[in-house]
Motif scaffolding. Sequence first.
Motif, short mmCIF file in Angstrom:
data_model
loop_
_atom_site.label_atom_id
_atom_site.label_comp_id
_atom_site.label_asym_id
_atom_site.label_seq_id
_atom_site.Cartn_x
_atom_site.Cartn_y
_atom_site.Cartn_z
N ARG A 1 -15.41 -13.34 29.83
CA ARG A 1 -14.31 -14.05 29.18
C ARG A 1 -14.88 -15.11 28.23
O ARG A 1 -15.74 -15.90 28.63
CB ARG A 1 -13.53 -14.73 30.31
N TYR A 2 -14.40 -15.11 27.01
CA TYR A 2 -14.94 -16.02 25.98
C TYR A 2 -13.80 -16.65 25.18
O TYR A 2 -12.66 -16.17 25.19
CB TYR A 2 -15.86 -15.26 25.03
N ILE B 1 -18.52 -19.80 19.63
CA ILE B 1 -18.05 -19.05 20.80
C ILE B 1 -18.49 -19.75 22.07
O ILE B 1 -19.65 -20.17 22.20
CB ILE B 1 -18.55 -17.60 20.71
N HIS B 2 -17.53 -19.93 22.99
CA HIS B 2 -17.80 -20.60 24.26
C HIS B 2 -17.60 -19.62 25.41
O HIS B 2 -16.69 -18.80 25.37
CB HIS B 2 -16.86 -21.79 24.45
N GLU C 1 -8.70 -16.71 23.12
CA GLU C 1 -9.50 -16.21 24.22
C GLU C 1 -9.67 -14.70 24.04
O GLU C 1 -8.79 -14.04 23.52
CB GLU C 1 -8.71 -16.50 25.50
N PHE C 2 -10.80 -14.17 24.47
CA PHE C 2 -10.97 -12.71 24.40
C PHE C 2 -11.97 -12.25 25.47
O PHE C 2 -12.74 -13.05 26.00
CB PHE C 2 -11.44 -12.29 22.99
N LYS D 1 -14.59 -23.57 36.53
CA LYS D 1 -13.24 -23.21 36.08
C LYS D 1 -12.88 -23.87 34.75
O LYS D 1 -11.81 -24.48 34.59
CB LYS D 1 -12.18 -23.58 37.15
N LYS D 2 -13.79 -23.80 33.82
CA LYS D 2 -13.49 -24.32 32.48
C LYS D 2 -14.44 -23.69 31.45
O LYS D 2 -15.42 -23.05 31.83
CB LYS D 2 -13.59 -25.84 32.43
#
Length: 416
Positions: free
Chosen positions: A363-364, A305-306, A394-395, A313-314
């Motif tokens: 946001r992940y 998970i990032h 994305e979630f 912005k990344k």
Amino acid sequence: MQTRWICLGAWLVTSVAAADDTASKVFEQRILPIFKSDQPSSCVQCHLAGVDLKNYIKPSSEATFQSLRDQGLVNLDQPEQSKILKLINMKDTDNAGANLLHAKSREVELTAFVEWIKTCCRDPKLRSAPKLAASELAKPARPDEVIRFARTDRLLESFEQNIWGQRHRCMGCHTEGSDQNRKLVKENGEQVSWMKKSAAEAMTYLIRKKDLIDIEDPEKSLLLLKPLKEVDHGGGKKFLKGDLGYKGFRTWLEDYAKVARDEYAKSSDLPKSDPRRLKEFTSELWFKLTNTAPAWGDKLLQVTIHRWDDRAKKWEDAPIAISDRQVAAKPRLWQHTLTLLAAADSARAKEWQRGSGQLPAGRYLVKVHVDHSDRTLTDWRATLRNEDFVGQAEFQANWRVGYGAMTSVDAEKLKE
Ligand code: HEC
Ligand code: HEC
């Protein structure tokens, strides 16, 4: 007048002879038994291999004294300040339990050495005995780097890195004092509580208990065979060979066994640590994938998970959390607790070290890998690779703690 001098002279001579005798006698009665004993010395509280008090003892009182003196381990004028006594009296500042375990042998060694060294230092003949040749000095065979590597505090870092961040796989049942644990202790006995409250206590317990670790063949340790269910395990199957939990436990066991077998001779034999390796922290955050593909059934699936970096912005380059487990084929479901990841010494690492395994809401991105070919089952060191990637999504998450508050992502929404 004449007679008095002779008398005095004779007294002087006998007193030197007596001092020498006494040193030898003290040595025979107090030091040699330590040398001959097959019990480990108090040094093993911190030095698992590479050095022992016995290494400094030679067969005779005189030679042992010369050897210690020549290495700067004896203070001739203030014998109580001798460095060898300081080594014997080393204690752990934050593991009082371990100090207590070795208190008795330490006390015996200390009183014996204090008495013998003081007696030796009073003896002019011993004080001025000739220097020994370097080859005659009694000292540990291993160089300082190896002695350092074999210290329990270094091994504890390895334990924290490899086992402690994966402990959520076992702690519900095995941590001393939890509700579930109390019930299992009643049914099975005290040995169920092998996982203690701190990493240091747990490691000390496992090392001293011995029977859960196979030093000659770490792969056969009960600490692995039980959760693999290769032998009966009251908790059922908790590891797949090659999953992150197995990898962590096995890595530490291999590390410890090699140290305990005293296999490192030179500093160039020591493994290099990877400074980029992220630290692992256990958490009670659950993550779930629903509608997993039928082809993934029963395979090892890994999520990384990032976090979104709003300033850059990344997505952050390094993952903030990881987990793996077998996919449940029939309900088409994967769910597990997350292990949190942070660079050593980062602010996140410091926060999680204090015990709050939390993630900020936001946001992940989840990346999913599946071991279709069961590669990790045949080679426990194998990691999942690009070719095992099955998609990402994305979630948004609030990351509430506990089984009842799982963060869930629909696997059908994963994109390559
Ligand atoms: C409570 C833990 C502990 C105990 C017990 C202990 N040591 Fe140590 N030892 C250490 C630590 C920590 C160092 C590193 C100290 C330093 O760098 O100043 C060390 C360093 C050494 C070194 C120097 C090697 C190096 O790393 O520079 C020798 C030799 C040594 N110890 C021998 C002994 C002997 C012999 C005993 C038993 C009589 C003993 N130690 C007991 C913790 C301990
Ligand atoms: C659902 C509860 C549960 C979980 C989770 C669990 N165990 Fe166990 N475990 C037990 C029970 C009950 C026993 C006692 C009966 C037995 O020896 O199998 C036990 C025994 C053990 C023993 C033997 C202890 C001894 O001194 O005899 C080891 C080793 C062990 N487990 C390792 C693990 C590891 C490693 C994990 C995590 C990866 C784990 N267990 C997860 C329930 C659990």
